[in-house]
Motif scaffolding. Structure first.
Motif, PDB file in Angstrom:
ATOM      1  N   GLY A   6       0.766  -1.238   0.000  1.00  0.00           N
ATOM      2  CA  GLY A   6       0.000   0.000   0.000  1.00  0.00           C
ATOM      3  C   GLY A   6       0.793   1.283   0.000  1.00  0.00           C
ATOM      4  O   GLY A   6       0.217   2.361   0.053  1.00  0.00           O
ATOM      5  N   GLY A   7       2.113   1.217  -0.033  1.00  0.00           N
ATOM      6  CA  GLY A   7       2.909   2.427  -0.053  1.00  0.00           C
ATOM      7  C   GLY A   7       2.970   3.114   1.301  1.00  0.00           C
ATOM      8  O   GLY A   7       2.543   2.591   2.331  1.00  0.00           O
ATOM      9  N   LEU A   8       3.502   4.343   1.283  1.00  0.00           N
ATOM     10  CA  LEU A   8       3.747   5.086   2.512  1.00  0.00           C
ATOM     11  C   LEU A   8       2.477   5.376   3.318  1.00  0.00           C
ATOM     12  O   LEU A   8       2.518   5.277   4.553  1.00  0.00           O
ATOM     13  CB  LEU A   8       4.480   6.386   2.182  1.00  0.00           C
ATOM     14  N   PRO A   9       1.348   5.733   2.712  1.00  0.00           N
ATOM     15  CA  PRO A   9       0.158   6.032   3.526  1.00  0.00           C
ATOM     16  C   PRO A   9      -0.257   4.890   4.451  1.00  0.00           C
ATOM     17  O   PRO A   9      -0.609   5.112   5.616  1.00  0.00           O
ATOM     18  CB  PRO A   9      -0.924   6.328   2.477  1.00  0.00           C
ATOM     19  N   GLY A  10      -0.204   3.658   3.950  1.00  0.00           N
ATOM     20  CA  GLY A  10      -0.576   2.527   4.791  1.00  0.00           C
ATOM     21  C   GLY A  10       0.405   2.305   5.920  1.00  0.00           C
ATOM     22  O   GLY A  10       0.016   1.966   7.049  1.00  0.00           O
ATOM     23  N   PRO A  33      21.437  -3.960   3.577  1.00  0.00           N
ATOM     24  CA  PRO A  33      22.056  -2.656   3.324  1.00  0.00           C
ATOM     25  C   PRO A  33      21.541  -2.088   2.014  1.00  0.00           C
ATOM     26  O   PRO A  33      21.420  -2.790   1.022  1.00  0.00           O
ATOM     27  CB  PRO A  33      23.557  -2.988   3.244  1.00  0.00           C
ATOM     28  N   GLY A  34      21.174  -0.801   2.046  1.00  0.00           N
ATOM     29  CA  GLY A  34      20.683  -0.159   0.845  1.00  0.00           C
ATOM     30  C   GLY A  34      19.220  -0.384   0.540  1.00  0.00           C
ATOM     31  O   GLY A  34      18.734   0.020  -0.521  1.00  0.00           O
ATOM     32  N   SER A  35      18.472  -0.992   1.461  1.00  0.00           N
ATOM     33  CA  SER A  35      17.067  -1.303   1.189  1.00  0.00           C
ATOM     34  C   SER A  35      16.131  -0.127   1.431  1.00  0.00           C
ATOM     35  O   SER A  35      14.944  -0.197   1.100  1.00  0.00           O
ATOM     36  CB  SER A  35      16.620  -2.506   2.027  1.00  0.00           C
ATOM     37  N   GLY A  36      16.629   0.953   2.035  1.00  0.00           N
ATOM     38  CA  GLY A  36      15.804   2.136   2.260  1.00  0.00           C
ATOM     39  C   GLY A  36      15.251   2.280   3.662  1.00  0.00           C
ATOM     40  O   GLY A  36      14.322   3.057   3.894  1.00  0.00           O
ATOM     41  N   LYS A  37      15.838   1.575   4.617  1.00  0.00           N
ATOM     42  CA  LYS A  37      15.353   1.611   6.002  1.00  0.00           C
ATOM     43  C   LYS A  37      15.402   3.021   6.583  1.00  0.00           C
ATOM     44  O   LYS A  37      14.430   3.503   7.162  1.00  0.00           O
ATOM     45  CB  LYS A  37      16.187   0.664   6.878  1.00  0.00           C
ATOM     46  N   GLY A  38      16.555   3.648   6.446  1.00  0.00           N
ATOM     47  CA  GLY A  38      16.727   4.988   7.008  1.00  0.00           C
ATOM     48  C   GLY A  38      15.827   6.009   6.342  1.00  0.00           C
ATOM     49  O   GLY A  38      15.261   6.888   7.005  1.00  0.00           O
ATOM     50  N   THR A  39      15.672   5.890   5.038  1.00  0.00           N
ATOM     51  CA  THR A  39      14.803   6.810   4.306  1.00  0.00           C
ATOM     52  C   THR A  39      13.364   6.684   4.778  1.00  0.00           C
ATOM     53  O   THR A  39      12.678   7.688   5.017  1.00  0.00           O
ATOM     54  CB  THR A  39      14.883   6.534   2.797  1.00  0.00           C
ATOM     55  N   LEU A  40      12.893   5.449   4.932  1.00  0.00           N
ATOM     56  CA  LEU A  40      11.520   5.234   5.407  1.00  0.00           C
ATOM     57  C   LEU A  40      11.352   5.767   6.825  1.00  0.00           C
ATOM     58  O   LEU A  40      10.353   6.428   7.133  1.00  0.00           O
ATOM     59  CB  LEU A  40      11.171   3.751   5.355  1.00  0.00           C
ATOM     60  N   ALA A  41      12.315   5.494   7.691  1.00  0.00           N
ATOM     61  CA  ALA A  41      12.225   5.975   9.074  1.00  0.00           C
ATOM     62  C   ALA A  41      12.124   7.498   9.119  1.00  0.00           C
ATOM     63  O   ALA A  41      11.318   8.059   9.875  1.00  0.00           O
ATOM     64  CB  ALA A  41      13.429   5.492   9.880  1.00  0.00           C
ATOM     65  N   GLU A  42      12.915   8.179   8.297  1.00  0.00           N
ATOM     66  CA  GLU A  42      12.887   9.641   8.286  1.00  0.00           C
ATOM     67  C   GLU A  42      11.580  10.166   7.702  1.00  0.00           C
ATOM     68  O   GLU A  42      11.073  11.212   8.131  1.00  0.00           O
ATOM     69  CB  GLU A  42      14.087  10.184   7.505  1.00  0.00           C
ATOM     70  N   LYS A  43      11.009   9.471   6.720  1.00  0.00           N
ATOM     71  CA  LYS A  43       9.700   9.879   6.182  1.00  0.00           C
ATOM     72  C   LYS A  43       8.622   9.764   7.251  1.00  0.00           C
ATOM     73  O   LYS A  43       7.765  10.657   7.388  1.00  0.00           O
ATOM     74  CB  LYS A  43       9.335   9.018   4.974  1.00  0.00           C
ATOM     75  N   LEU A  44       8.650   8.681   7.999  1.00  0.00           N
ATOM     76  CA  LEU A  44       7.682   8.516   9.088  1.00  0.00           C
ATOM     77  C   LEU A  44       7.856   9.614  10.128  1.00  0.00           C
ATOM     78  O   LEU A  44       6.875  10.197  10.616  1.00  0.00           O
ATOM     79  CB  LEU A  44       7.826   7.141   9.730  1.00  0.00           C
ATOM     80  N   LEU A  45       9.106   9.910  10.474  1.00  0.00           N
ATOM     81  CA  LEU A  45       9.389  10.952  11.459  1.00  0.00           C
ATOM     82  C   LEU A  45       8.877  12.301  10.962  1.00  0.00           C
ATOM     83  O   LEU A  45       8.318  13.092  11.739  1.00  0.00           O
ATOM     84  CB  LEU A  45      10.891  11.019  11.730  1.00  0.00           C
ATOM     85  N   GLY A  46       9.059  12.570   9.655  1.00  0.00           N
ATOM     86  CA  GLY A  46       8.596  13.829   9.094  1.00  0.00           C
ATOM     87  C   GLY A  46       7.091  14.005   9.213  1.00  0.00           C
ATOM     88  O   GLY A  46       6.592  15.119   9.356  1.00  0.00           O
TER      89      GLY A  46
END
Length: 209
Positions: A6-10, A33-46
């Motif tokens: 469902g992407g980021l909204p879900g 490594p490189g799977s996007g964990k940090g990017t997703l965490a920061e999007k959630l934090l935002g």
């Protein structure tokens, strides 16, 4: 294990639910490594703002000097090149939620961690922690999973991981040849250890955008 498409909204909806329970919750985001964990965490934090804090596992990298002493500099990123017991101990303190806890932050530009860089105040309802080995069933890493209220695993194909990792290493100063060598000699070796741990996750995430 449910699979998320469902992407980021879900994902944000699930994170908001965790942050709304009235007590401290910990969400773990695992993956290679490189799977996007940090990017997703920061999007959630935002999106969650003061209702969340992000504590990356990478802050527990052993120092470069210690890796050289151990003869493990060429395998930096492997499970035994982190202070895993220290990470578990920090998560226990975070779970108690009775005081401000300070976590270290890894700085890729200097390949070192700085202590006391991330404050987690007791009134923050959701702590998001992300890293490679959150679901690894080896002592002391096996102490992480029981401390997580929910765990997600970000799945990427090997080709996607290699492409992302090479570009990351080039961005941080390696030549392309050095980056390719490191990715195949170290990063992907770690990824092959990490991928089977997805069976211990509550949610397999294949789409984030």
């Amino acid at each position: 294990m449910p699979r998320h498409h469902g992407g980021l909204p879900g994902l944000l909806e699930r994170a908001r639910a965790l942050a709304s329970t009235g007590s401290r919750r910990i969400l773990g985001i695992a993956g290679g490594p490189g799977s996007g964990k940090g990017t997703l965490a920061e999007k959630l934090l935002g999106e969650l703002g003061s209702a969340a804090a992000v504590v990356p596992m990478d802050g527990f990298h052993l120092a470069e000097a210690e890796l050289r002493r151990l003869g493990r500099r060429d395998r930096k990123g492997a499970p035994d090149t982190f202070d895993a017991a220290g990470y578990v101990a920090l998560l226990r303190r975070i779970r108690e939620g009775t005081e401000t806890v300070y976590a270290p932050r890894f700085h890729r530009e200097v390949e070192e961690s700085y202590a006391g860089a991330i404050p987690v105040d007791p009134d923050v309802p959701l702590v998001i922690t992300e890293g490679n080995y959150l679901l690894l069933d080896q002592v002391p890493w096996s102490g992480v999973r029981p401390l997580l209220d929910e765990s997600w695993f970000l799945h990427q194909t090997d080709d996607e991981l290699v492409s992302r990792l090479v570009e990351r290493h080039v961005h941080h100063g390696k030549s392309r040849a050095e980056a390719v060598d490191w990715v195949h000699r170290s990063d992907m070796r770690n990824a092959r250890l990490i991928t089977p741990t997805r069976t211990r996750a509550d949610l397999l995430v294949t789409t984030v955008s």
